[in-house]
Structures are given as structure tokens and as C-alpha cells.
Design a protein around this motif. Structure first.
Motif: not given
Length: 258
Positions: A77, A81, A109, A113, A150, A153
Motif C-alpha cells: 500500500t 501511494c 487512499a 486502505f 493511513f 500514506c
């Protein structure tokens, strides 16, 4: 802060529609469609489990496949990003629809996620089924770790998605860096084993701390080191702040530069 909350509320339907489009769009024209978001992590977990339990490898640690899966899911992930494709991939929305530009980045995003969250839920289920111990602290520190990851990223996604529009060379460079970052983060090695240049690079790697926190929570089944957790929080704040500043600076001109 009130303005941000109000803007999120006003654009919630657009964000929801774009998240759904991003989730389904990856597997467009596929027979099982969005179900790939579940099948892919299951297949990856199975492949890693098969190699590190049924084949003799250089790692002798128990359940190393869990350690590897935790890091691989997070870094996959993170790599997506920092490649910074959110604005370019949503260029049609930016050119044709009068919505805040950050909506495209946020929706991208969130979609990533959601997939990551599914991956970790499946990993935890498989981990428990295989008899691996998990501490009750996972209920507290897993959400905290996920939120920090989160924010980190999202910050990098805003930063590099913007710079990728300003200069296409940034996108090509970040593809290379995103691949290298996986190998320079404690995914295939333990942090306490890293020495010399590798340790120096790993310490400077912004993703090391959050990945190590996830390892401590899921693999080691312990309360994460406060130093690592604090660094992960600091990096999340810096990444988001820097990404927001750069994004805000170029936001009004993004449509013209695409």
C-alpha cells in the motif's frame, strides 16, 4: 478544522462513489469483480505460508510467514501511494467536475486502505486458525497503527500525486523508489539483524517505524515500543503536513497542468 469537516460532509456522496469506482475499477471486466479484493490477499497469504512452512528456507523463526505478510501488505500500500498516481488516474474528474481536488486523492487512499484492512483481517483470522498467539492489545494498537499508516500514506499520496503532475519525471523516479523501499524496510529481515549501511538506511526509512509497530502488535503479540510508535506518529504528521502544503500550493492549477 470545522471547514474540513463541513467539506467532507458536503462531498461524502462523491467520495463514496469514487471509492466504489476505484475498488471495482481495478478488476473491471473480471468474472468475479470486486471479490478479487478478498481473493488476492488470501492467495498471497497462502503462497507465503506454503514457502515458509513447507519448503526449507534460510529463516528458522517460527511463523516467519506471518512476519513477512504483515510487512508486505503494509509496504504494498505504501508503494502504491508514493508512486503518486491518484490525480493523473482521476484526471477526467478534475477536468470536468467542480469538486475539491483533494477529494480524488482522499478517495484513492480510502479505496487502497479498504483493501489493506480486508487483508489484515484475513491475516489475523488465518493467524489465529494456525494457533499463533495474539495479545488483547491488538484491539487497541491495531486501529492506532492503521490510522497512523493511513495519515502517512495520505500525506505521501498528496505530495507525490501533485509532483507527478508538475513533473512527469517524478512519477518514473517514484516507481523505482517504491520498489526499492520494500527491500529497505524490515519486511524480509529483522530490524535487530540489520547492520552497517542497511541499518542506517532502515533507520532513515520513514516506513520502518510503522511497519515495526505492526510487527510488534501482530507477529510478536506485544505492546509496541513507545519510541517506534512516537516516531510513526511524528512521521505521519510531517508527511501529511508537507503533502498538504505542496498540494494546496498547486491545487488551483492542476487541471491546466494535466
Amino acid at each position: 478544522m470545522t471547514g474540513i469537516v463541513k467539506s467532507l460532509s458536503e462531498n461524502r456522496l462523491v467520495i463514496s462513489a469514487m471509492v466504489e469506482r476505484n475498488l471495482k475499477g481495478r478488476y473491471r471486466n473480471s468474472a468475479i469483480g470486486i471479490a478479487w479484493n478478498i481473493l488476492m490477499p488470501v492467495l498471497l497469504i497462502f503462497a507465503v505460508w506454503l514457502v515458509f512452512t513447507q519448503v526449507k528456507t534460510y529463516r528458522s523463526e517460527a511463523d516467519f510467514w506471518i512476519y513477512l505478510s504483515v510487512g508486505m501488505f503494509a509496504m504494498s500500500t505504501c508503494s502504491n501511494c508514493i508512486r503518486g498516481r491518484a490525480i493523473i488516474n482521476n484526471s477526467n474528474y478534475i477536468k470536468k467536475i467542480a469538486i475539491p481536488r483533494w477529494v480524488e486523492v482522499l478517495s484513492d487512499a480510502i479505496a487502497q486502505f479498504i483493501t489493506l484492512g480486508i487483508s489484515y483481517i484475513l491475516l489475523i483470522i488465518v493467524t489465529l486458525a494456525c494457533g499463533h498467539h495474539l495479545d488483547i492489545t491488538i484491539l487497541v494498537f491495531m486501529p492506532v497503527s492503521f490510522i497512523l499508516l493511513f495519515i502517512t500514506c495520505l500525506g505521501f499520496l498528496m505530495l507525490f500525486s501533485t509532483l507527478n503532475v508538475v513533473n512527469n519525471d517524478v512519477g518514473h523516479l517514484m516507481i523505482v523508489i517504491s520498489r526499492i523501499a520494500v527491500w529497505l524496510t524490515p519486511v524480509f529481515f529483522f530490524m535487530n539483524e540489520a547492520e552497517g549501511l542497511l541499518r542506517t538506511v532502515a533507520v532513515c526509512n520513514p516506513f520502518t517505524y510503522i511497519v515495526e509497530v505492526l510487527h510488534q502488535v501482530i507477529y510478536w503479540a506485544e505492546v509496541p515500543d513507545l519510541g517506534y510508535l512516537g516516531m510513526a506518529a511524528l512521521i505521519a504528521f510531517i508527511a501529511f503536513a508537507f503533502g498538504w502544503v505542496v498540494f494546496s500550493h498547486y491545487e488551483k492549477n492542476l487541471a491546466e497542468m494535466l
